[in-house]
Design an enzyme around this catalytic site. Sequence first.
Site, PDB file in Angstrom:
ATOM      1  N   ARG A 107      24.637  12.607   7.690  1.00 38.95           N
ATOM      2  CA  ARG A 107      24.506  13.409   8.905  1.00 38.95           C
ATOM      3  C   ARG A 107      23.060  13.431   9.362  1.00 38.95           C
ATOM      4  O   ARG A 107      22.168  13.823   8.603  1.00 38.95           O
ATOM      5  CB  ARG A 107      24.986  14.844   8.625  1.00 38.95           C
ATOM      6  CG  ARG A 107      25.200  15.635   9.902  1.00 38.95           C
ATOM      7  CD  ARG A 107      25.935  16.903   9.599  1.00 38.95           C
ATOM      8  NE  ARG A 107      25.051  17.881   8.983  1.00 38.95           N
ATOM      9  CZ  ARG A 107      25.068  19.168   9.271  1.00 38.95           C
ATOM     10  NH1 ARG A 107      25.938  19.640  10.133  1.00 38.95           N
ATOM     11  NH2 ARG A 107      24.248  19.992   8.679  1.00 38.95           N
ATOM     12  N   THR A 111      20.544  15.242  15.358  1.00 38.19           N
ATOM     13  CA  THR A 111      21.699  15.191  16.272  1.00 38.19           C
ATOM     14  C   THR A 111      22.939  15.825  15.643  1.00 38.19           C
ATOM     15  O   THR A 111      23.907  16.119  16.343  1.00 38.19           O
ATOM     16  CB  THR A 111      22.047  13.730  16.616  1.00 38.19           C
ATOM     17  OG1 THR A 111      22.454  13.074  15.404  1.00 38.19           O
ATOM     18  CG2 THR A 111      20.851  13.001  17.204  1.00 38.19           C
ATOM     19  N   ASP A 203      31.704  22.363  -2.709  1.00 36.88           N
ATOM     20  CA  ASP A 203      31.308  20.994  -2.372  1.00 36.88           C
ATOM     21  C   ASP A 203      32.083  20.021  -3.263  1.00 36.88           C
ATOM     22  O   ASP A 203      31.857  19.969  -4.480  1.00 36.88           O
ATOM     23  CB  ASP A 203      29.797  20.813  -2.572  1.00 36.88           C
ATOM     24  CG  ASP A 203      29.328  19.455  -2.060  1.00 36.88           C
ATOM     25  OD1 ASP A 203      29.808  18.420  -2.562  1.00 36.88           O
ATOM     26  OD2 ASP A 203      28.502  19.426  -1.137  1.00 36.88           O
ATOM     27  N   ASP A 206      29.972  17.411  -5.250  1.00 34.09           N
ATOM     28  CA  ASP A 206      29.259  18.012  -6.382  1.00 34.09           C
ATOM     29  C   ASP A 206      30.209  18.310  -7.534  1.00 34.09           C
ATOM     30  O   ASP A 206      29.870  18.105  -8.710  1.00 34.09           O
ATOM     31  CB  ASP A 206      28.565  19.304  -5.944  1.00 34.09           C
ATOM     32  CG  ASP A 206      27.257  19.027  -5.214  1.00 34.09           C
ATOM     33  OD1 ASP A 206      26.765  17.888  -5.272  1.00 34.09           O
ATOM     34  OD2 ASP A 206      26.734  19.969  -4.574  1.00 34.09           O
TER      35      ASP A 206
HETATM   36  N1  URA Z   1      32.544  19.175   2.288  1.00 30.02           N
HETATM   37  C1  URA Z   1      32.792  19.742   1.093  1.00 30.02           C
HETATM   38  O1  URA Z   1      32.588  19.132   0.056  1.00 30.02           O
HETATM   39  N2  URA Z   1      33.260  21.003   1.065  1.00 30.02           N
HETATM   40  C2  URA Z   1      33.521  21.704   2.178  1.00 30.02           C
HETATM   41  O2  URA Z   1      33.970  22.846   2.090  1.00 30.02           O
HETATM   42  C3  URA Z   1      33.249  21.090   3.425  1.00 30.02           C
HETATM   43  C4  URA Z   1      32.763  19.822   3.458  1.00 30.02           C
END
Ligand code: URA
Length: 212
Positions: A107, A111, A203, A206
């Site tokens: 990302r 932008t 995440d 992760d």
């Molecule tokens: N990406 C993730 O890993 N978790 C989320 O909640 C949103 C995007």
Amino acid sequence: MSDTSRLTIVAHPLVRHKLSLMRDSATPGPDFRRLLREIALLLTYEATRDLPVAMQPITTPLTEMEAPMLSGPDPVVVSILRAGNGLLDGVLDVIPTAKVGFVGLYRDEETLRPVQYYCKLPPDLAGRLVIAVDPMLATGHSAAAAVDLLKQAGAQEVCLICLLAAPEGVACMEAAHPDVRIVTAALDSHLNEKGYIVPGLGDAGDRIFGTQ
Ligand code: URA
């Protein structure tokens, strides 16, 4: 299973149970990875429901028969890096002959739009079912950009498998790619101010790779 036009929510008890275990922040990484692979297999079962079959002669230990066999070209599975890799083996468990591609997007902090940093796709996407995999359909920007790339490379039939979807992500995909079917285990409530799916599971990358 609940089905709106292009959104399929696989509400099978096994999927719901495994997803609840994944949501639990106390679930250790190895279990999280295994559960994601298992759910990917179950979502693939739904995503491939319309693959063509044709009758072919085979011989069982007892007799000859005409038996249904997959008849189209091998599907392609495309992992949207990096969290998509957590779903990849589950798809390949049930479609071992699938070709595999990878799309990497990051990302742009100015932008806020996805920028491609890697793309390696099998040739001949046209005529094949192309299954894009990414566990979290959050804003939908990455998934929509990945599908842009797949279509530029010739894909005509694309399906997105994700573990969790947010309404914002589904709306983004429906606006950008109304022809793309989305198969998910659950449609969650909303995104928070940081773009995380709520209630979600945190995440996904992760938790898959132990990087938090
Ligand atoms: N990406 C993730 O890993 N978790 C989320 O909640 C949103 C995007």
